[in-house]
Design a protein around this motif. Structure first.
Motif, PDB file in Angstrom:
ATOM      1  N   ILE A  49       0.873  -1.167   0.000  1.00 16.88           N
ATOM      2  CA  ILE A  49       0.000   0.000   0.000  1.00 16.88           C
ATOM      3  C   ILE A  49       0.911   1.219   0.000  1.00 16.88           C
ATOM      4  O   ILE A  49       1.630   1.470   0.962  1.00 16.88           O
ATOM      5  N   ASP A  50       0.921   1.952  -1.134  1.00 15.35           N
ATOM      6  CA  ASP A  50       1.737   3.158  -1.269  1.00 15.35           C
ATOM      7  C   ASP A  50       3.222   2.867  -1.060  1.00 15.35           C
ATOM      8  O   ASP A  50       3.981   3.701  -0.586  1.00 15.35           O
ATOM      9  N   GLY A  51       3.655   1.660  -1.409  1.00 10.90           N
ATOM     10  CA  GLY A  51       5.080   1.346  -1.343  1.00 10.90           C
ATOM     11  C   GLY A  51       5.633   1.288   0.061  1.00 10.90           C
ATOM     12  O   GLY A  51       6.822   1.488   0.274  1.00 10.90           O
ATOM     13  N   VAL A  52       4.815   1.001   1.059  1.00  9.12           N
ATOM     14  CA  VAL A  52       5.269   1.058   2.436  1.00  9.12           C
ATOM     15  C   VAL A  52       5.267  -0.318   3.093  1.00  9.12           C
ATOM     16  O   VAL A  52       6.261  -0.754   3.651  1.00  9.12           O
ATOM     17  N   GLU A  53       4.183  -1.048   3.026  1.00  9.73           N
ATOM     18  CA  GLU A  53       4.071  -2.323   3.734  1.00  9.73           C
ATOM     19  C   GLU A  53       4.084  -3.454   2.709  1.00  9.73           C
ATOM     20  O   GLU A  53       3.290  -3.464   1.772  1.00  9.73           O
ATOM     21  N   PHE A  54       4.984  -4.406   2.881  1.00 12.46           N
ATOM     22  CA  PHE A  54       5.212  -5.389   1.845  1.00 12.46           C
ATOM     23  C   PHE A  54       5.111  -6.814   2.376  1.00 12.46           C
ATOM     24  O   PHE A  54       5.547  -7.120   3.484  1.00 12.46           O
ATOM     25  N   VAL A  55       4.572  -7.674   1.542  1.00 15.84           N
ATOM     26  CA  VAL A  55       4.563  -9.104   1.792  1.00 15.84           C
ATOM     27  C   VAL A  55       4.762  -9.793   0.459  1.00 15.84           C
ATOM     28  O   VAL A  55       4.545  -9.214  -0.603  1.00 15.84           O
ATOM     29  N   GLY A  56       5.198 -11.039   0.493  1.00 16.58           N
ATOM     30  CA  GLY A  56       5.389 -11.791  -0.735  1.00 16.58           C
ATOM     31  C   GLY A  56       4.158 -12.612  -1.062  1.00 16.58           C
ATOM     32  O   GLY A  56       3.593 -13.277  -0.196  1.00 16.58           O
ATOM     33  N   THR A  57       3.719 -12.559  -2.309  1.00  9.61           N
ATOM     34  CA  THR A  57       2.552 -13.326  -2.748  1.00  9.61           C
ATOM     35  C   THR A  57       2.942 -14.165  -3.966  1.00  9.61           C
ATOM     36  O   THR A  57       3.985 -13.966  -4.578  1.00  9.61           O
ATOM     37  N   THR A  58       2.067 -15.096  -4.298  1.00 14.94           N
ATOM     38  CA  THR A  58       2.225 -15.887  -5.516  1.00 14.94           C
ATOM     39  C   THR A  58       1.063 -15.575  -6.439  1.00 14.94           C
ATOM     40  O   THR A  58      -0.095 -15.688  -6.039  1.00 14.94           O
ATOM     41  N   ASN A  59       1.375 -15.169  -7.666  1.00 13.44           N
ATOM     42  CA  ASN A  59       0.351 -14.780  -8.631  1.00 13.44           C
ATOM     43  C   ASN A  59       0.485 -15.633  -9.893  1.00 13.44           C
ATOM     44  O   ASN A  59       1.571 -16.131 -10.210  1.00 13.44           O
ATOM     45  N   SER A  60      -0.605 -15.760 -10.609  1.00 10.83           N
ATOM     46  CA  SER A  60      -0.565 -16.461 -11.883  1.00 10.83           C
ATOM     47  C   SER A  60      -1.447 -15.729 -12.884  1.00 10.83           C
ATOM     48  O   SER A  60      -2.355 -14.980 -12.502  1.00 10.83           O
ATOM     49  N   SER A  61      -1.168 -15.935 -14.155  1.00 14.07           N
ATOM     50  CA  SER A  61      -2.033 -15.419 -15.205  1.00 14.07           C
ATOM     51  C   SER A  61      -1.930 -16.343 -16.406  1.00 14.07           C
ATOM     52  O   SER A  61      -0.880 -16.936 -16.665  1.00 14.07           O
ATOM     53  N   ARG A  62      -3.029 -16.453 -17.094  1.00 15.43           N
ATOM     54  CA  ARG A  62      -3.070 -17.222 -18.339  1.00 15.43           C
ATOM     55  C   ARG A  62      -4.026 -16.502 -19.271  1.00 15.43           C
ATOM     56  O   ARG A  62      -4.936 -15.815 -18.812  1.00 15.43           O
ATOM     57  N   GLY A  63      -3.806 -16.634 -20.548  1.00 14.01           N
ATOM     58  CA  GLY A  63      -4.680 -15.904 -21.442  1.00 14.01           C
ATOM     59  C   GLY A  63      -4.318 -16.084 -22.894  1.00 14.01           C
ATOM     60  O   GLY A  63      -3.476 -16.908 -23.272  1.00 14.01           O
ATOM     61  N   VAL A  64      -4.963 -15.248 -23.711  1.00 10.77           N
ATOM     62  CA  VAL A  64      -4.814 -15.315 -25.161  1.00 10.77           C
ATOM     63  C   VAL A  64      -4.695 -13.891 -25.702  1.00 10.77           C
ATOM     64  O   VAL A  64      -5.376 -12.977 -25.230  1.00 10.77           O
TER      65      VAL A  64
END
Length: 783
Positions: free
Chosen positions: A605-620
């Motif tokens: 949030i506004d480059g202040v509080e950070f955590v690591g997440t796992t994201n995915s995307s698929r598409g055409v």
């Protein structure tokens, strides 16, 4: 001149010999002879004799291109201008000068013709008009940020990574072409996210004298002046100089309706360059860019839970009495190229970049539609307590002093050779990157009494907060150094099969100092492979298919909630596609499918509080590009992205399974230009129209945030519901009339439908609006 004469003589001799062998008269050819001649030229990748004569004067870094190179490589310089909307060659995908249909990667080349057709004064304008990319967090309007295939994309200048740590403000006045490389580009450009890289290739000095000017005016009293002057200095060593500049001033469309008062936005952009050839086959190119952007920092307007704006898009909730926020970018690079022989060359590139931004801002952080209450968590609260009533804007005062310096040195060896029936084109590189980011952020806080809580009707109300109310939230210095080695081999078999294989090794040394104390260090070695294959099974070679796999690597630059630096981001991408050329390659249809996963992505949030997440995307991705007829050029795309947040973090309990913030599921673009030719009474007139549809996208994930209230309440958990921005449609129209070769008149209307277009911001439930309907007119004069 002798080279041109003997090259033309040799080609005519070949044509005559070939025609004689076929039993035709080369002096007065009949239809059969013309067909024979055309077949010969097509085999050399040359359309006609006019192209050959034109190619003799084509320039490559300020020198005349030998005809032998034209025969081997075609008439298009992969770092130069493009004839029309569709490019034929690129070197961004591999650092190897290749035909686009031989690359097992997705590269969209945005030509100078597209930049002119869209009247783009920003790189962002051209990218959005011609690709399925989306805009990310623009940081109060002082950054250009892109999302490709559901993930952030880095930005490079002439192949040199400059977008690490932050994205910069850019101007398109000096852009020769913009190449959008989708997918993991870390194996080529260095570390980066799996979304891709936007490589801005800048204009180079030419061997002729010219002066181009463009004066543009538009609504909101916007005035812009562009200058492009090229001066040959010494013909003996091909010493040429070029200077590109843009000056712009306007009143913002924000803060206009409710008050008579407006505030200015000013920009200065300067780009000198110089090239020369101290001895044969050795070229030196020196380029520089300076940009200064000054404006009132604008975080945007509050967004309601239904995704609509809580106010008019012209309403400004900051404080116009604050000094302007200043962004300055300084970029310089030196490129050395030496051609050993027709098969081997070496090059060296040294680039530096300094980016500074500083100033105060009064930022809208949230709009409370309902009262903020605390449930009976402490034992002395028998009933929920209303802390802040509903219908209020929460604002906080901030001050930023941020600076980033980058130095990059890279050496390349390019070569070609054959082993039996296989042709090889190889590139080996070594690169050293050194970057330092100093960042200080001070905040007042946005909950009373540390922040402002004002009613929605208090548009542009000045703040009572002062510098004395600020506390330093963080003061960090991030040092990042990498030593990298890469190698790629493009193997070709009879223009039927092309295989690309290789990768990059990054040796990372990173440290973060917070408040003068060494917080954490990271030392890691990472290998990023990329492999792919292109197959052209049909005899006419118009059809091709490709498949590729690549990995990406990017060090994180921030501290994790639990302490220490977040682990580097690691991504992997599978993609494949089909492509078919029409009209001798002038028009192309393509479809690409992709699947991407990214680990350790920072959520903030506004480059202040950070955590690591796992994201995915698929598409055409579907794309149509090129000249449908001799008069009509077209670019049309459809992008479908199904992004998903697979896992959340510690500070924010994010709802898993939701879309990634800022990623639209559906994006459609359409850009067409019809040019009247000599056989029409409207000769010289071009009509342009563009459409961009962007589907709904999340502004804020559903999450549970921890808000510290201090004693005796302590810290409470607050539910932040998801907010989805509404779909938008933008239509632009324009016309260009070239009365003479050296005089052009342009005019047009942007956002013709006056649609309410909101972009993501960094605050909670806050978005940045685009201007409504805008009219413009311009005059271009060439000397």
């Amino acid at each position: 001149m002798k080279k041109s004469f003997w090259a033309t003589t040799a080609l005519c001799t070949c044509l005559s010999t070939y025609a004689f062998a076929q039993g035709v008269d080369p002096i007065r050819p009949d239809d059969a002879a013309r067909n024979t001649q055309d077949s010969f030229l097509k085999a050399l990748d040359i359309k006609d004799l006019d192209t050959v004569l034109y190619a003799q004067t084509a320039t490559n870094q300020g020198r005349v291109t030998p005809l032998s190179e034209v025969v081997l490589l075609g008439t298009e310089d992969p770092t130069g201008p493009v004839d029309g909307f569709k490019a034929k060659r690129s070197s961004s995908g591999t650092r190897i000068n290749s035909e686009l249909d031989e690359l097992p990667v997705s590269v969209d080349v945005i030509s100078d013709a597209v930049i002119e057709a869209t009247n783009a004064t920003r790189v962002e304008t051209a990218v959005l008009a011609a690709t399925g990319a989306a805009v990310g967090n623009t940081f109060g309007g002082v950054n250009e940020s892109f999302i490709i295939r559901g993930f952030d994309a880095n930005v490079a200048d002439n192949g040199n990574l400059t977008g690490f740590f932050d994205i910069q403000v850019r101007d398109s006045a000096n852009a020769e072409r913009i190449e959008v490389l989708s997918g993991p580009a870390g194996a080529l450009f260095g570390f980066g996210p799996p979304g891709g890289v936007i490589n801005v290739i800048t204009k180079k000095p030419q061997d002729r004298l010219f002066l181009d000017t463009k004066t543009e005016v538009s609504t909101f009293t916007r005035v812009r002046q562009e200058i492009d002057v090229n001066v040959p200095v010494a013909k003996e060593i091909n010493l040429n100089t070029r200077f590109v500049a843009a000056f712009e001033g306007s009143d913002s469309f924000r803060f206009r309706d409710a008050f008579d008062e407006t505030f200015p936005e000013n920009r200065i952009f300067l780009a000198p360059s110089l090239s020369f050839e101290p001895f044969e086959n050795f070229n030196v190119l020196l380029r520089g860019q300076y940009l200064r952007d000054s404006r009132i920092f604008d975080r945007g307007i509050p967004i309601l839970l239904d995704g609509s704006a809580a106010s008019e898009i012209s309403d400004f909730f900051g404080d116009a009495s604050l000094d302007p926020f200043i962004v300055q970018n300084l970029v310089g690079d030196l490129q050395l190229d030496y051609e050993i022989n027709k098969n081997w060359s070496v090059s060296a590139n040294f680039s530096g970049n300094r980016n500074e931004r500083d100033g105060f801002s009064l930022e809208t952080e949230a709009f409370l539609e309902e009262p903020l209450t605390v449930g009976p968590i402490p034992p002395f609260l028998p009933v929920p307590l209303e802390i802040i009533p509903g219908g209020l804007l929460l604002r906080q005062l901030e001050f930023r002093d941020q600076g980033t310096s980058r130095l990059v040195a890279r050496g390349d060896i390019n070569g070609s050779f054959s082993t039996g029936f296989i042709d090889h084109e190889v590139v080996a590189s070594v690169e050293r990157f050194s970057g330092v980011n100093d960042s200080e952020l001070s905040q007042s806080g946005f909950l009373p009494p540390a922040g402002d809580a004002i009613p929605l009707s208090a548009v542009a109300a000045p703040t009572t907060l002062t510098e004395a109310d600020l506390t330093i939230l963080f003061d960090t210095k991030n040092d990042t150094d990498t030593l990298s080695f890469s190698f790629f081999d493009k193997l070709s078999y009879k223009d039927t099969v092309h295989i690309l294989g290789g990768g990059r090794v990054d040796i990372l040394d990173q440290s973060i100092i917070s408040s003068g104390v060494l917080t954490d260090t990271v030392e890691v070695t990472e290998f990023s492979p990329r492999v792919g294959i292109v197959v052209k099974p049909l005899e006419n070679k118009n059809f091709s298919s490709f498949f590729s796999y690549g990995e990406s690597f990017e060090p994180n630059t921030v501290l994790a909630v639990g302490g220490g630096i977040l682990d580097p981001e690691l991504g992997r991408t599978f993609e494949g596609g089909l492509s078919y050329d029409f009209r001798d390659g002038a028009f192309n249809l393509a479809v690409t499918a992709f699947d991407i996963t990214l680990e350790n992505a920072p959520l903030s949030i506004d480059g202040v509080e950070f955590v690591g997440t796992t994201n995915s995307s698929r598409g055409v991705e579907l794309r149509a590009k090129g000249a449908i007829t001799d008069n009509l050029d077209l670019i049309s795309t459809y992008t479908f992205v199904d992004s998903e947040l697979l896992s959340g973090g510690e500070l924010f309990d994010v709802a898993e399974g939701e879309s990634v913030v800022g990623v639209p599921k559906h994006t459609v673009t359409f850009l067409a230009q019809y040019s009247f030719r000599e056989d029409s009474i409207l000769d010289g007139l071009s009509l342009t129209g563009s459409l961009r549809f962007q589907g709904a996208r999340l502004l804020q994930n559903t999450s549970v945030a921890l808000i510290p209230l201090g004693p005796p309440l302590g810290t409470i958990e607050t539910l932040l519901p998801s907010i989805e921005l509404n779909p938008t449609v933008r239509i632009d129209i324009g016309a260009q009339y070239e009365r003479h070769e050296n005089f052009v008149v342009e005019f047009g209307i942007q956002n013709l439908l006056n649609d309410e277009i909101i972009r993501p911001s960094a605050g909670s439930a806050v978005g940045i609006p685009e201007a409504g309907i805008v009219g413009f007119g311009a005059i271009k004069i060439k000397f």
